[in-house]
Design a protein around this motif. Sequence first.
Motif, PDB file in Angstrom:
ATOM      1  N   UNK A 139       1.503  10.998  -1.873  1.00  0.00           N
ATOM      2  CA  UNK A 139       2.827  10.700  -1.327  1.00  0.00           C
ATOM      3  C   UNK A 139       2.813  10.840   0.196  1.00  0.00           C
ATOM      4  N   UNK A 140       2.151  11.877   0.709  1.00  0.00           N
ATOM      5  CA  UNK A 140       2.053  12.060   2.162  1.00  0.00           C
ATOM      6  C   UNK A 140       1.272  10.913   2.804  1.00  0.00           C
ATOM      7  N   UNK A 141       0.229  10.447   2.123  1.00  0.00           N
ATOM      8  CA  UNK A 141      -0.522   9.297   2.637  1.00  0.00           C
ATOM      9  C   UNK A 141       0.370   8.056   2.687  1.00  0.00           C
ATOM     10  N   UNK A 142       1.254   7.916   1.704  1.00  0.00           N
ATOM     11  CA  UNK A 142       2.210   6.805   1.731  1.00  0.00           C
ATOM     12  C   UNK A 142       3.123   6.868   2.938  1.00  0.00           C
ATOM     13  N   UNK A 143       3.575   8.087   3.273  1.00  0.00           N
ATOM     14  CA  UNK A 143       4.391   8.238   4.476  1.00  0.00           C
ATOM     15  C   UNK A 143       3.567   7.950   5.730  1.00  0.00           C
ATOM     16  N   UNK A 144       2.298   8.320   5.718  1.00  0.00           N
ATOM     17  CA  UNK A 144       1.428   8.012   6.855  1.00  0.00           C
ATOM     18  C   UNK A 144       1.257   6.517   7.050  1.00  0.00           C
ATOM     19  N   UNK A 145       1.087   5.791   5.954  1.00  0.00           N
ATOM     20  CA  UNK A 145       0.957   4.340   6.039  1.00  0.00           C
ATOM     21  C   UNK A 145       2.266   3.707   6.497  1.00  0.00           C
ATOM     22  N   UNK A 146       3.387   4.325   6.136  1.00  0.00           N
ATOM     23  CA  UNK A 146       4.689   3.738   6.504  1.00  0.00           C
ATOM     24  C   UNK A 146       4.905   3.710   8.008  1.00  0.00           C
ATOM     25  N   UNK A 162       3.216   9.351 -10.271  1.00  0.00           N
ATOM     26  CA  UNK A 162       2.624   9.294 -11.611  1.00  0.00           C
ATOM     27  C   UNK A 162       1.667  10.461 -11.837  1.00  0.00           C
ATOM     28  N   UNK A 163       0.917  10.840 -10.794  1.00  0.00           N
ATOM     29  CA  UNK A 163      -0.023  11.959 -10.902  1.00  0.00           C
ATOM     30  C   UNK A 163       0.714  13.252 -11.249  1.00  0.00           C
ATOM     31  N   UNK A 164       1.809  13.503 -10.534  1.00  0.00           N
ATOM     32  CA  UNK A 164       2.575  14.739 -10.761  1.00  0.00           C
ATOM     33  C   UNK A 164       3.257  14.719 -12.126  1.00  0.00           C
ATOM     34  N   UNK A 165       3.855  13.591 -12.485  1.00  0.00           N
ATOM     35  CA  UNK A 165       4.540  13.483 -13.781  1.00  0.00           C
ATOM     36  C   UNK A 165       3.535  13.639 -14.924  1.00  0.00           C
ATOM     37  N   UNK A 211       0.838  -1.202   0.000  1.00  0.00           N
ATOM     38  CA  UNK A 211       0.000   0.000   0.000  1.00  0.00           C
ATOM     39  C   UNK A 211       0.871   1.250   0.000  1.00  0.00           C
ATOM     40  N   UNK A 212       1.931   1.233   0.811  1.00  0.00           N
ATOM     41  CA  UNK A 212       2.831   2.384   0.881  1.00  0.00           C
ATOM     42  C   UNK A 212       3.474   2.652  -0.476  1.00  0.00           C
ATOM     43  N   UNK A 213       4.023   1.623  -1.084  1.00  0.00           N
ATOM     44  CA  UNK A 213       4.659   1.800  -2.392  1.00  0.00           C
ATOM     45  C   UNK A 213       3.652   2.199  -3.463  1.00  0.00           C
ATOM     46  N   UNK A 214       2.452   1.638  -3.384  1.00  0.00           N
ATOM     47  CA  UNK A 214       1.402   1.998  -4.332  1.00  0.00           C
ATOM     48  C   UNK A 214       1.035   3.474  -4.239  1.00  0.00           C
ATOM     49  N   UNK A 215       0.902   3.984  -3.012  1.00  0.00           N
ATOM     50  CA  UNK A 215       0.579   5.406  -2.839  1.00  0.00           C
ATOM     51  C   UNK A 215       1.711   6.294  -3.330  1.00  0.00           C
ATOM     52  N   UNK A 216       2.957   5.883  -3.061  1.00  0.00           N
ATOM     53  CA  UNK A 216       4.097   6.659  -3.569  1.00  0.00           C
ATOM     54  C   UNK A 216       4.067   6.721  -5.095  1.00  0.00           C
ATOM     55  N   UNK A 217       3.845   5.575  -5.727  1.00  0.00           N
ATOM     56  CA  UNK A 217       3.864   5.525  -7.193  1.00  0.00           C
ATOM     57  C   UNK A 217       2.685   6.284  -7.811  1.00  0.00           C
ATOM     58  N   UNK A 245      -2.634  17.279  -5.034  1.00  0.00           N
ATOM     59  CA  UNK A 245      -3.210  15.935  -4.984  1.00  0.00           C
ATOM     60  C   UNK A 245      -2.106  14.882  -5.061  1.00  0.00           C
ATOM     61  N   UNK A 246      -1.147  15.079  -5.958  1.00  0.00           N
ATOM     62  CA  UNK A 246      -0.033  14.134  -6.073  1.00  0.00           C
ATOM     63  C   UNK A 246       0.778  14.046  -4.797  1.00  0.00           C
ATOM     64  N   UNK A 247       1.088  15.211  -4.212  1.00  0.00           N
ATOM     65  CA  UNK A 247       1.823  15.200  -2.949  1.00  0.00           C
ATOM     66  C   UNK A 247       0.967  14.656  -1.812  1.00  0.00           C
ATOM     67  N   UNK A 248      -0.354  14.784  -1.927  1.00  0.00           N
ATOM     68  CA  UNK A 248      -1.251  14.178  -0.934  1.00  0.00           C
ATOM     69  C   UNK A 248      -1.137  12.666  -0.930  1.00  0.00           C
TER      70      UNK A 248
END
Length: 84
Positions: A73-80, A44-47, A34-40, A68-71
Amino acid sequence: MPKSRIRKKADFTPPSSRTPQSIKLTNRSWVAPVMLGLFLIGLAWIVLFYVTEGKLPLKSIGDWNIVVGFGFIAAGFGVSTQWK
């Protein structure tokens, strides 16, 4: 001068091999995917926003696509924080 008494150290007793009932061991195998999925997704959203010059993913929100893209990524850090 009086000589001080020598203190005897307590004998070492190893902890029991049983796990106490108060500690719950949960399976957290979902955290890494889930963490890696949110990061990706966030990356991808930003790119995608930059490559398509703002036409995708959501043209109506404009530059907020970066937030939204950074959101994601931040959610990925939250899951981590759940990773053990």
